[in-house]
Design an enzyme around this catalytic site. Structure first.
Site, PDB file in Angstrom:
ATOM      1  N   TYR A 190      -1.174   0.371  10.645  1.00 19.39           N
ATOM      2  CA  TYR A 190      -1.665  -0.315   9.468  1.00 19.39           C
ATOM      3  C   TYR A 190      -0.267   0.041   8.443  1.00 19.39           C
ATOM      4  O   TYR A 190      -0.133  -0.884   7.695  1.00 19.39           O
ATOM      5  CB  TYR A 190      -3.001   0.373   9.035  1.00 19.39           C
ATOM      6  CG  TYR A 190      -3.194  -0.016   7.405  1.00 19.39           C
ATOM      7  CD1 TYR A 190      -3.719  -1.495   7.274  1.00 19.39           C
ATOM      8  CD2 TYR A 190      -3.158   0.879   6.488  1.00 19.39           C
ATOM      9  CE1 TYR A 190      -3.755  -1.979   6.026  1.00 19.39           C
ATOM     10  CE2 TYR A 190      -3.363   0.396   5.084  1.00 19.39           C
ATOM     11  CZ  TYR A 190      -3.578  -0.855   4.928  1.00 19.39           C
ATOM     12  OH  TYR A 190      -3.740  -1.197   3.781  1.00 19.39           O
ATOM     13  N   SER A 215       0.833  -1.267   0.075  1.00 17.95           N
ATOM     14  CA  SER A 215      -0.191  -0.031   0.004  1.00 17.95           C
ATOM     15  C   SER A 215       0.775   1.383   0.192  1.00 17.95           C
ATOM     16  O   SER A 215       2.114   1.222   0.552  1.00 17.95           O
ATOM     17  CB  SER A 215      -1.069  -0.103   1.098  1.00 17.95           C
ATOM     18  OG  SER A 215      -1.575   1.275   1.383  1.00 17.95           O
TER      19      SER A 215
HETATM   20  P1  NDP Z   1     -11.580  -5.874   1.422  1.00 16.34           P
HETATM   21  O1  NDP Z   1     -11.973  -5.838   2.606  1.00 16.34           O
HETATM   22  O2  NDP Z   1     -12.704  -5.874   0.314  1.00 16.34           O
HETATM   23  O3  NDP Z   1     -11.034  -7.569   1.125  1.00 16.34           O
HETATM   24  C1  NDP Z   1     -10.267  -8.041   2.247  1.00 16.34           C
HETATM   25  C2  NDP Z   1     -10.073  -9.313   1.616  1.00 16.34           C
HETATM   26  O4  NDP Z   1      -9.260 -10.002   2.828  1.00 16.34           O
HETATM   27  C3  NDP Z   1     -11.186 -10.125   1.917  1.00 16.34           C
HETATM   28  O5  NDP Z   1     -11.396 -11.245   0.932  1.00 16.34           O
HETATM   29  C4  NDP Z   1     -10.992 -10.818   3.483  1.00 16.34           C
HETATM   30  O6  NDP Z   1     -12.040 -11.945   3.381  1.00 16.34           O
HETATM   31  C5  NDP Z   1      -9.612 -11.026   3.338  1.00 16.34           C
HETATM   32  N1  NDP Z   1      -9.129 -11.361   4.818  1.00 16.34           N
HETATM   33  C6  NDP Z   1      -9.121 -10.430   5.798  1.00 16.34           C
HETATM   34  N2  NDP Z   1      -8.570 -10.857   6.861  1.00 16.34           N
HETATM   35  C7  NDP Z   1      -8.386 -12.393   6.317  1.00 16.34           C
HETATM   36  C8  NDP Z   1      -7.946 -13.462   7.426  1.00 16.34           C
HETATM   37  N3  NDP Z   1      -7.411 -13.445   8.576  1.00 16.34           N
HETATM   38  N4  NDP Z   1      -7.881 -14.717   6.747  1.00 16.34           N
HETATM   39  C9  NDP Z   1      -8.112 -14.746   5.143  1.00 16.34           C
HETATM   40  N5  NDP Z   1      -8.523 -13.748   4.718  1.00 16.34           N
HETATM   41  C10 NDP Z   1      -8.682 -12.545   5.297  1.00 16.34           C
HETATM   42  O7  NDP Z   1     -10.325  -4.905   1.022  1.00 16.34           O
HETATM   43  P2  NDP Z   1      -9.548  -4.692  -0.250  1.00 16.34           P
HETATM   44  O8  NDP Z   1      -9.864  -5.486  -1.283  1.00 16.34           O
HETATM   45  O9  NDP Z   1      -9.332  -3.405  -0.401  1.00 16.34           O
HETATM   46  O10 NDP Z   1      -7.978  -5.214   0.552  1.00 16.34           O
HETATM   47  C11 NDP Z   1      -7.190  -6.287  -0.171  1.00 16.34           C
HETATM   48  C12 NDP Z   1      -5.635  -5.743   0.232  1.00 16.34           C
HETATM   49  O11 NDP Z   1      -5.346  -4.727  -0.415  1.00 16.34           O
HETATM   50  C13 NDP Z   1      -5.484  -5.818   1.776  1.00 16.34           C
HETATM   51  O12 NDP Z   1      -4.206  -6.474   1.720  1.00 16.34           O
HETATM   52  C14 NDP Z   1      -5.450  -4.147   1.654  1.00 16.34           C
HETATM   53  O13 NDP Z   1      -4.499  -4.010   2.837  1.00 16.34           O
HETATM   54  C15 NDP Z   1      -4.952  -3.712   0.570  1.00 16.34           C
HETATM   55  N6  NDP Z   1      -4.887  -2.307   0.023  1.00 16.34           N
HETATM   56  C16 NDP Z   1      -6.097  -2.055  -0.169  1.00 16.34           C
HETATM   57  C17 NDP Z   1      -6.341  -0.666  -0.550  1.00 16.34           C
HETATM   58  C18 NDP Z   1      -7.838   0.013  -0.567  1.00 16.34           C
HETATM   59  O14 NDP Z   1      -7.520   1.345  -0.411  1.00 16.34           O
HETATM   60  N7  NDP Z   1      -9.000  -0.776  -0.500  1.00 16.34           N
HETATM   61  C19 NDP Z   1      -5.226   0.386  -0.910  1.00 16.34           C
HETATM   62  C20 NDP Z   1      -4.114  -0.346  -0.633  1.00 16.34           C
HETATM   63  C21 NDP Z   1      -3.795  -1.773  -0.443  1.00 16.34           C
HETATM   64  P3  NDP Z   1     -12.610 -12.619   4.645  1.00 16.34           P
HETATM   65  O15 NDP Z   1     -13.130 -11.602   5.480  1.00 16.34           O
HETATM   66  O16 NDP Z   1     -13.804 -13.480   4.019  1.00 16.34           O
HETATM   67  O17 NDP Z   1     -11.810 -13.448   5.343  1.00 16.34           O
HETATM   68  C1  8X3 Z   2      -5.272   1.559   1.823  1.00 13.38           C
HETATM   69  C2  8X3 Z   2      -4.790   2.720   1.413  1.00 13.38           C
HETATM   70  O1  8X3 Z   2      -4.585   4.895   2.136  1.00 13.38           O
HETATM   71  O2  8X3 Z   2      -6.595   4.104   2.874  1.00 13.38           O
HETATM   72  O3  8X3 Z   2      -3.842   0.758   2.166  1.00 13.38           O
HETATM   73  O4  8X3 Z   2      -4.480   3.340   3.675  1.00 13.38           O
HETATM   74  S1  8X3 Z   2      -5.118   3.965   2.735  1.00 13.38           S
END
Ligand code: NDP
Ligand code: 8X3
Length: 252
Positions: A151, A138
């Site tokens: 985070y 991120s």
């Molecule tokens: P979502 O909340 O839509 O998806 C997160 C996913 O992670 C879900 O499928 C959830 O599945 C899974 N997850 C969370 N905890 C666990 C666990 N303990 N075991 C297995 N699976 C888990 O968020 P995003 O798609 O946005 O996030 C995906 C990745 O992208 C993350 O690593 C996030 O930090 C990163 N990211 C997101 C950004 C954003 O702005 N959205 C920007 C930069 C990075 P379930 O709950 O079914 O387990």
């Molecule tokens: C998620 C992007 O800027 O919301 O990693 O933390 S931010």
């Protein structure tokens, strides 16, 4: 040859599953929510005629990760691309007032979970003589923002671990890429604010954020470079976000 995606039940993981299926890859999908995985698998198998296996997995549970892989070796030996995507943010608060349970959840999921999965899969990639690990970092791992502390630290760890993995896997033919997005509209903010949809909506108010499909397109591009090309890092922001806390919001 298949693609193993953690956190495939939502957001970026689900979008990447669709994008890989659309170009004919078989999939191994894990997350904690079985119902979500099942719906996605049924859709992808019907639409793209690819093989999709799903497993309920909490990446924080080390023994479960180890058992999943050791008990399903034929499935995991076919994995050529590992997308370490499962992750979350919980809460927004200062270091002096933060909730240590939330810190544990982020550290256990984002850092330790990613390590457990990697530890289980890397020997199989090495054995097959090549592969690709794509870690979801991120921009928060590069620039800290107010109240983001833990985070941001977990995502800084993903940047450093990605560098370390490249060094550790040197000479094995396994590529390591870190994709580091800015604001992507998924369930991320809703999870961060414990289901408060109104607060989550405000995060993206007045701007066009990145979509999960935007990130999936980048992931596919990285994965589809020729084997001698390793895209080490991709940092991507929405145009309206010039830095982690400089966001152009239009009011109407
Ligand atoms: P979502 O909340 O839509 O998806 C997160 C996913 O992670 C879900 O499928 C959830 O599945 C899974 N997850 C969370 N905890 C666990 C666990 N303990 N075991 C297995 N699976 C888990 O968020 P995003 O798609 O946005 O996030 C995906 C990745 O992208 C993350 O690593 C996030 O930090 C990163 N990211 C997101 C950004 C954003 O702005 N959205 C920007 C930069 C990075 P379930 O709950 O079914 O387990
Ligand atoms: C998620 C992007 O800027 O919301 O990693 O933390 S931010």
């Amino acid at each position: 040859m298949s693609v193993f995606i953690t956190g495939a039940s939502s957001g970026i993981g689900a979008a990447c599953a669709k994008a890989f299926a659309a170009i004919g890859h078989d999939l191994v999908l894990v997350a904690r929510r079985a119902d979500r995985l099942e719906v996605l698998a049924t859709e992808l198998k019907a639409q793209y005629r690819v093989g999709v296996e799903t497993f309920v997995l909490d990446v924080r549970k080390r023994k479960d990760v180890e058992l999943l892989v050791s008990e399903n070796l034929p499935t995991f030996k076919k994995v050529e691309i590992l997308l370490n995507n499962a992750g979350l943010a919980k809460g927004l608060s200062t270091s002096q007032a933060g909730d240590p349970d939330e810190w544990d959840l982020m550290i256990d999921t984002n850092i330790k979970g990613l390590l457990y999965v990697s530890r289980a899969i890397f020997p199989l990639l090495i054995e097959r003589g090549g592969g690709h690990v794509i870690n979801m970092g991120s921009v928060a791992g590069r620039w800290s923002y107010p109240k983001g502390n833990v985070y941001c630290a977990t995502k800084a760890a993903i940047k450093v671990l990605s560098e370390s993995m490249r060094v550790d896997l040197h000479g094995t033919g396994v590529r390591v890429t870190e994709v580091a997005p800015g604001m992507v509209e998924t369930e991320f903010a809703e999870v961060r604010f414990s289901g408060d949809k109104k607060q989550a909506k405000q995060v993206y108010q007045g701007l066009t954020p990145l979509s999960a499909d935007d990130i999936a397109e980048i992931v596919i591009w990285c994965a589809k470079r020729p084997a001698h090309v390793n895209i080490q890092e991709v940092v991507v922001f929405p145009t309206a976000q010039s830095s982690v806390h400089l966001v152009d919001r239009k009011t109407s």
